[in-house]
Design a protein around this motif. Structure first.
Motif, PDB file in Angstrom:
ATOM      1  N   ILE A   1      -7.400   2.950  -5.643  1.00  0.00           N
ATOM      2  CA  ILE A   1      -8.846   3.197  -5.517  1.00  0.00           C
ATOM      3  C   ILE A   1      -9.240   3.190  -4.040  1.00  0.00           C
ATOM      4  CG2 ILE A   1     -11.131   2.182  -5.958  1.00  0.00           C
ATOM      5  CD1 ILE A   1      -9.988   1.224  -8.689  1.00  0.00           C
ATOM      6  N   ASN A   2      -8.740   2.200  -3.294  1.00  0.00           N
ATOM      7  CA  ASN A   2      -9.101   2.072  -1.876  1.00  0.00           C
ATOM      8  C   ASN A   2      -8.605   3.236  -1.034  1.00  0.00           C
ATOM      9  OD1 ASN A   2     -10.490  -0.320  -2.169  1.00  0.00           O
ATOM     10  ND2 ASN A   2      -8.681  -1.581  -1.836  1.00  0.00           N
ATOM     11  N   SER A   3      -7.500   3.861  -1.470  1.00  0.00           N
ATOM     12  CA  SER A   3      -6.965   5.008  -0.742  1.00  0.00           C
ATOM     13  C   SER A   3      -7.608   6.312  -1.164  1.00  0.00           C
ATOM     14  CB  SER A   3      -5.444   5.109  -0.961  1.00  0.00           C
ATOM     15  OG  SER A   3      -4.757   4.303  -0.040  1.00  0.00           O
TER      16      SER A   3
ATOM     17  N   ARG B   1      -6.129  -1.332  -7.452  1.00  0.00           N
ATOM     18  CA  ARG B   1      -7.029  -1.553  -6.294  1.00  0.00           C
ATOM     19  C   ARG B   1      -6.612  -0.692  -5.116  1.00  0.00           C
ATOM     20  NH1 ARG B   1     -10.412  -5.914  -5.666  1.00  0.00           N
ATOM     21  NH2 ARG B   1     -10.585  -5.379  -3.474  1.00  0.00           N
ATOM     22  N   ASN B   2      -5.308  -0.750  -4.805  1.00  0.00           N
ATOM     23  CA  ASN B   2      -4.814  -0.027  -3.637  1.00  0.00           C
ATOM     24  C   ASN B   2      -5.059   1.474  -3.776  1.00  0.00           C
ATOM     25  OD1 ASN B   2      -3.978  -2.393  -2.466  1.00  0.00           O
ATOM     26  ND2 ASN B   2      -1.824  -2.163  -3.017  1.00  0.00           N
TER      27      ASN B   2
ATOM     28  N   ASP C   1     -12.364   7.006   1.155  1.00  0.00           N
ATOM     29  CA  ASP C   1     -11.526   5.818   1.037  1.00  0.00           C
ATOM     30  C   ASP C   1     -12.392   4.580   1.271  1.00  0.00           C
ATOM     31  OD1 ASP C   1     -11.915   5.621   3.771  1.00  0.00           O
ATOM     32  OD2 ASP C   1      -9.827   6.025   4.315  1.00  0.00           O
ATOM     33  N   LEU C   2     -11.759   3.422   1.242  1.00  0.00           N
ATOM     34  CA  LEU C   2     -12.504   2.164   1.367  1.00  0.00           C
ATOM     35  C   LEU C   2     -13.290   2.090   2.668  1.00  0.00           C
ATOM     36  CD1 LEU C   2     -13.125  -0.773   0.438  1.00  0.00           C
ATOM     37  CD2 LEU C   2     -10.986  -1.456   1.530  1.00  0.00           C
ATOM     38  N   PHE C   3     -12.700   2.625   3.753  1.00  0.00           N
ATOM     39  CA  PHE C   3     -13.355   2.506   5.059  1.00  0.00           C
ATOM     40  C   PHE C   3     -14.642   3.331   5.107  1.00  0.00           C
ATOM     41  CE2 PHE C   3      -8.776   1.861   5.730  1.00  0.00           C
ATOM     42  CZ  PHE C   3      -8.840   0.515   6.033  1.00  0.00           C
TER      43      PHE C   3
ATOM     44  N   GLN D   1       0.837  -1.209   0.000  1.00  0.00           N
ATOM     45  CA  GLN D   1       0.000   0.000   0.000  1.00  0.00           C
ATOM     46  C   GLN D   1       0.872   1.260   0.000  1.00  0.00           C
ATOM     47  OE1 GLN D   1      -3.606  -0.475   0.505  1.00  0.00           O
ATOM     48  NE2 GLN D   1      -3.669   1.610  -0.262  1.00  0.00           N
TER      49      GLN D   1
ATOM     50  N   TYR E   1     -16.346   4.253   2.505  1.00  0.00           N
ATOM     51  CA  TYR E   1     -17.259   3.602   1.567  1.00  0.00           C
ATOM     52  C   TYR E   1     -17.940   2.410   2.236  1.00  0.00           C
ATOM     53  CZ  TYR E   1     -18.738   0.847  -2.502  1.00  0.00           C
ATOM     54  OH  TYR E   1     -19.447   0.105  -3.408  1.00  0.00           O
ATOM     55  N   GLY E   2     -17.159   1.634   2.987  1.00  0.00           N
ATOM     56  CA  GLY E   2     -17.707   0.471   3.684  1.00  0.00           C
ATOM     57  C   GLY E   2     -18.808   0.861   4.654  1.00  0.00           C
TER      58      GLY E   2
ATOM     59  N   VAL F   1     -21.938   1.612   2.656  1.00  0.00           N
ATOM     60  CA  VAL F   1     -22.573   0.380   2.178  1.00  0.00           C
ATOM     61  C   VAL F   1     -23.308  -0.312   3.324  1.00  0.00           C
ATOM     62  CG1 VAL F   1     -22.113  -1.925   1.262  1.00  0.00           C
ATOM     63  CG2 VAL F   1     -20.926   0.052   0.298  1.00  0.00           C
TER      64      VAL F   1
ATOM     65  N   VAL G   1     -17.634   1.799  -9.008  1.00  0.00           N
ATOM     66  CA  VAL G   1     -17.136   1.554  -7.649  1.00  0.00           C
ATOM     67  C   VAL G   1     -15.982   2.506  -7.332  1.00  0.00           C
ATOM     68  CG1 VAL G   1     -15.507  -0.291  -8.286  1.00  0.00           C
ATOM     69  CG2 VAL G   1     -16.461  -0.247  -5.994  1.00  0.00           C
TER      70      VAL G   1
END
Lengths: 421, 178
Positions: free
Chosen positions: B108-110, B105-106, B167-169, B80, B171-172, B175, B158
């Motif tokens: 996008i997640n950041s 992926r990394n 970030d992913l968190f 990462q 977004y999570g 969701v 996405v």
């Protein structure tokens, strides 16, 4: 329309709300999620920050595997490993600690990854799981933190290409030479963002160790995962290991439908193959060994997740038995796991390698990421069975990638040499 | 909502022969000798310090700048840090002909804007350090120095959702609430 292997595995691990078709994004359930001593402490840091003291989704499916700098040879890694151990203790998570070996191989040996399963972790060579027909994906620490907490990940369904390897490989070639031949054909981007399915009689003839070698290098082809459809031998091997944890478990292979859709088919024939070597500066810069033969060699590294199995070292022992490494060569051997080490011990392979002058280390990754062994100085020529040789990765020297057998011949000769075979 | 239109000064990653760099591996972006670092604030200073000709990138780059590279940028490892080092420096976006799968992926997640520009090599000579590039993340339209326009890939759904969440968190959480 039929389905490819990855479509079937993904369909079995998602809720069906989105069709498992290339380009679609699904939530994928994960049978195992892992972190290493690299990125593990970053996962702990992220987790505490975003989820506080909340428990992981399922501690029986969450693991740490320490393999990079084991035992720690420097203070930062000692600190980081202890951060993971302490947090794992709080969460009740199992740690495969510094004596276990390379996480991906430990996971196969422990039955944590098996045909049709899904496995993620902070290791870009987790596509090794394709060797048993499982889905494995390396991920960054954010993805893994999220996976620890939720047990799932978002993923875009990749297209699948077929790579068909025909012919019977000559006796002087190994699975690594076959893998290098595929890499030469596909190049560093030939499978970019794709899944691969490997077919053909040369692939079917590979044992598990050879399948691991092939699957691991899919990363260097740009691919996400490379599946080798499991043979009866692989099914039996994985089932025996899964049953250590779940005595009644039935392991079943996942195979593509005959009418599955592929974006490309690449066919090559290895009947006339000769020993190959990847020259600096990249794993895809593949040449016949004879084209670079005679170059002085300063060091040899045999091990890594790509070529660290018992079969690899047994093949080295065959070459070096009764002979000795050239006096100017530093030759090191790193078994992938403690079980591999034990097998070498019992079969007399360790003794043969010791007598031939090899330095034998405890199990782990070796030098891939500034671990214990395999680093180079300016001007040093290094022959390695590991998986990447980009400039500066293992130090300022020049790293060539080859099979364990070629590496053994180079160690004896003190120069690049394809061997008497 | 975060702006979906961003603009910044370009750094075009070329090798010593002037060719756009392909296959920039994560060890060239963030070398393995720094893998023990867990604090994102410390990561920026090491960005690209193993890429020939770009060892001093961290001193030269300014917040909001955009980095451009060739094919398969971010090949190799899953670290990462190879993404977060650019975030740490305030880099506004990465534009490349293609990206390594894990790297993308990394990023996008950041919440780092990564833009795939499939026809980049046909226009590679056009882009120079210091040029101003504007990117419409939603349509994929690129504009160079306010004049010439190019077509890159728009963000996927996405990717835009995670980017907008942060970030992913984050977004999570969205969701989970939905």
């Amino acid at each position: 329309m039929g389905q490819t292997i990855i479509q079937k595995i993904f369909a079995a691990h998602s809720d069906g709300s989105v069709p498992v078709e290339p380009g679609n994004v699904i939530w994928l359930g994960l049978d195992a999620r892992t972190a290493r001593d690299f990125a593990g402490p970053n996962v702990v840091r992220n987790y505490r920050r975003h989820y506080g003291d909340a428990p992981v989704a399922d501690r029986t499916k969450t693991f740490f595997t320490f393999d990079l700098v084991v035992p720690p040879s420097n203070i930062p890694y000692a600190i980081n490993q202890q951060i993971c151990r302490t947090w794992a203790g709080e969460q009740g998570i199992t740690v495969y600690d510094v004596n276990a070996g390379i996480g991906s191989h430990v996971a196969l040996e422990e039955g944590l990854a098996y045909p049709g399963s899904t496995f993620v972790g902070t290791d870009s060579h987790l596509n090794i799981m394709g060797a048993v027909g499982a889905f494995g994906q390396g991920m960054g620490d954010k993805d893994i933190t999220f996976a620890f907490r939720t047990g799932k990940t978002w993923i875009e369904v990749p297209e699948t290409m077929r790579v068909v390897v025909r012919g019977q490989m000559p006796a002087n070639c190994t699975a690594r030479d076959l893998t290098l031949a595929v890499l030469r054909r596909l190049g560093s981007r030939g499978a970019l963002g794709r899944a691969i399915e490997f077919y053909g009689e040369a692939v079917e003839a590979l044992g598990l160790a050879g399948r691991i070698t092939l699957a691991s290098q899919v990363t260097e082809m740009g691919g996400i995962i490379g599946f080798v459809p499991p043979s009866a031998e692989v099914l039996a091997w994985t089932q025996a290991r899964v049953r250590r944890r779940q005595p009644q478990a039935e392991v079943r292979g996942v195979y593509a439908d005959p009418d599955a859709a592929y974006c490309e088919t690449v066919t090559l024939d290895v009947s006339g193959l000769e020993p190959l070597i990847a020259c600096p500066p990249s794993p895809a810069n593949v040449k016949p060994v004879r084209e670079v033969a005679g170059r002085r060699v300063d060091s040899v590294f045999i091990g890594s997740c790509t070529n660290g199995r018992f079969e690899d070292f047994a093949a080295v022992a065959e070459v070096v038995r009764g002979k000795h490494v050239a006096p100017h060569v530093m030759a090191t051997v790193v078994p992938a796991t403690r079980r591999v080490y034990a097998q070498m011990l019992k079969a007399g392979v360790l003794e043969t390698l010791f007598e031939a002058g090899f330095i034998i280390s405890n199990p782990g990754c070796g030098g891939c990421a500034s671990g214990h062994l395999g680093m180079t100085g300016e001007g040093q020529v290094n022959i390695s069975t590991s998986n990447r040789n980009f400039p500066g990765k293992q130090g300022p020297g020049e790293t060539y990638l080859a099979s364990p057998v070629t590496a053994a011949w180079c160690a004896l000769a003190g120069e690049i040499y394809g061997g008497e075979r | 909502m975060k702006p979906t239109h961003i603009s910044g000064k370009l750094w075009v990653l070329r090798d010593p022969h002037g060719q756009l760099y392909d296959d920039v591996d994560t060890d060239m972006i963030f070398h393995n000798r720094y893998l023990h670092i867990t604090d994102p604030a410390e990561m920026g200073r090491y960005a690209l310090d193993n890429l020939r000709g770009w060892e001093d990138f961290a001193q030269r780059v300014r917040p909001g700048d955009i980095v451009m590279a060739g094919r398969n940028f971010g090949a190799g490892s899953s670290r990462q840090q190879a993404v977060d080092c650019f975030l740490s420096l305030g880099v506004g976006a990465l534009v490349a002909e293609s990206f390594g799968a894990i790297y993308k992926r990394n990023a996008i997640n950041s919440g780092l804007a990564v833009v795939t520009f499939p026809s980049l090599s046909r226009h590679a000579e056009t882009f120079r350090n210091g040029d101003v590039l504007s990117i419409d993340l939603g349509s994929g339209e690129l504009q160079l120095n306010g004049v010439r326009t190019y077509r890159a890939q728009p963000f996927s759904r996405v990717q835009m959702a995670i980017y907008q969440a942060g970030d992913l968190f984050a977004y999570g959480e969205l969701v989970a609430q939905a």
